[in-house]
Design a protein around this motif. Structure first.
Motif, short mmCIF file in Angstrom:
data_model
loop_
_atom_site.label_atom_id
_atom_site.label_comp_id
_atom_site.label_asym_id
_atom_site.label_seq_id
_atom_site.Cartn_x
_atom_site.Cartn_y
_atom_site.Cartn_z
N VAL A 228 41.01 35.69 34.24
CA VAL A 228 40.16 36.87 34.02
C VAL A 228 39.98 37.68 35.30
CG1 VAL A 228 38.97 35.83 32.05
CG2 VAL A 228 37.99 35.58 34.34
N ILE A 229 39.96 37.00 36.46
CA ILE A 229 39.86 37.73 37.72
C ILE A 229 41.12 38.55 37.96
CG2 ILE A 229 39.65 37.52 40.23
CD1 ILE A 229 38.03 34.94 39.74
N ASN A 230 42.28 37.93 37.76
CA ASN A 230 43.55 38.66 37.93
C ASN A 230 43.65 39.83 36.96
OD1 ASN A 230 45.23 37.70 40.05
ND2 ASN A 230 45.55 35.78 38.94
N HIS A 231 43.25 39.60 35.72
CA HIS A 231 43.28 40.67 34.70
C HIS A 231 42.40 41.84 35.12
CE1 HIS A 231 43.66 42.52 30.79
NE2 HIS A 231 42.35 42.51 30.63
N TRP A 232 41.23 41.54 35.65
CA TRP A 232 40.30 42.57 36.11
C TRP A 232 40.87 43.33 37.30
CZ3 TRP A 232 36.43 45.83 36.34
CH2 TRP A 232 35.76 46.09 37.54
N LEU A 233 41.42 42.62 38.27
CA LEU A 233 41.91 43.26 39.48
C LEU A 233 43.16 44.10 39.22
CD1 LEU A 233 41.42 40.44 42.15
CD2 LEU A 233 40.03 42.49 41.81
#
Length: 337
Positions: A228-233
């Protein structure tokens, strides 16, 4: 009939206000206390000062007696202020006068014999695994409203509608990071909003956190949080960020760093949407991950380091939660309970 005017509190004399200001500067500059701690100390000492000046008619700190301080605390008891709050205020006052004595502001410590009431031992609310799964599941709001449904042609959106839709989806992706990372790493909400992108080590799946007392620790997170962090960034942070955003990991709707109040509201709404829990704030996720770690066999010292507790006694509270849950399960399941 006109209401009676509110009673004005006399302005504190410099002989009292200046030492308090110096003490707060000492906490900020030499002890590196957080803004939340400084705010709490400031409120506690202001309330004490209002009583001493307004009712006890004190003009100097050297005139303060233990009985005056007890009278101030008695008023708070009568006002049904919680024991936890009163205990914190006593701690604030005792620490201030200990500092004042050390720096020769007063010749004796009037707070030395103050005794704090025992704090209310409330076991923290813990979410069940199924509730956590629902809380962290991908919401339908991550999909765009312009996608066709049931074979119908897609609605043509205006430029303003497209921008608004992209922003809505970006906020939903950010909110998933807030919830997932809080549970994955047991962070305090203030620690979470202070994170920069540079604090994330994706290779090791760890995050560098600066916690209470300006103490730094490194905390792991799992693959779901990584996703989810990668998707957000990669896909959504750029929708909200602007030239002055800086390196903040989490961004508000206007492009600035997300603040504690905003992040707290995100979690409060997410917990409320579950519909079957009384948990109401982000600390519930910190309680939950600590309890789940101990239930899974994690070492108490490791959990202490994970949470950034300065005292093992604070971490031990979660062992009580685990035992309480075990006792409840035993009563429900054991035929001779």
């Amino acid at each position: 009939m006109k209401p009676e005017p509110a009673t004005e509190v006399p302005q504190a004399p410099l002989a009292i206000s200046e030492p308090i200001a110096d003490y707060l500067d000492y906490l900020r500059l030499e002890r590196a206390r957080s803004e939340n701690t400084l705010r709490a100390y400031g409120v506690d000492l202001r309330l004490m000062t209002e009583f001493l000046v307004g009712q006890a008619r004190v003009q100097r700190l050297s005139d303060v007696t233990v009985q005056m301080l007890r009278d101030w605390l008695a008023i708070q008891h009568e006002a049904q202020i919680s024991r936890t709050t009163i205990a914190r205020r006593i701690s604030s006052v005792k620490n201030f006068f200990a500092w004042a004595l050390k720096h020769q502001v007063v010749a004796r410590d009037p707070a030395l014999r103050l005794v704090a009431p025992k704090k209310e031992q409330r076991l923290p609310h813990v979410l069940q695994t199924g509730q956590i799964d629902r809380l962290l599941s991908e919401p339908a709001s991550e999909t765009t409203k312009s996608e066709p449904a049931n074979g119908e042609p897609a609605k043509t959106l205006s430029k303003a509608e497209i921008v608004a839709e992209q922003k809505r989806i970006a906020l939903a992706a950010r909110d998933r990071v807030i919830a997932e990372l809080l549970y994955a790493s047991g962070l305090r909400i203030s620690e979470l909003v202070s994170l920069d992108i540079a604090d994330i080590d994706f290779e090791r799946r760890t995050v560098r956190v600066v916690g209470k007392g300006n103490k730094e620790r490194v905390v792991p997170f799992g693959k779901p949080a990584e996703r989810v962090i990668n998707h957000w960034l990669r896909n959504h942070r750029k929708v909200l960020a602007h030239a002055e955003t800086g390196g903040a990991l989490l961004v508000g709707a206007r492009g600035g760093r997300l603040n504690v109040r905003q992040a707290r509201e995100v979690i409060a709404q997410a917990l409320k949407s579950l519909g079957d829990t009384s948990a109401s704030g982000p600390h519930a996720l910190r309680h939950t991950v600590a309890t789940h770690l101990l239930d899974g066999g994690a070492d108490l010292r490791a959990v202490q380091e994970f949470l950034g507790h300065s005292s093992l006694a604070t971490t031990q509270l979660y062992t009580h939660v685990s035992v309480d849950r075990l006792r409840q399960s035993y009563r429900q399941a054991h035929p001779r309970a």
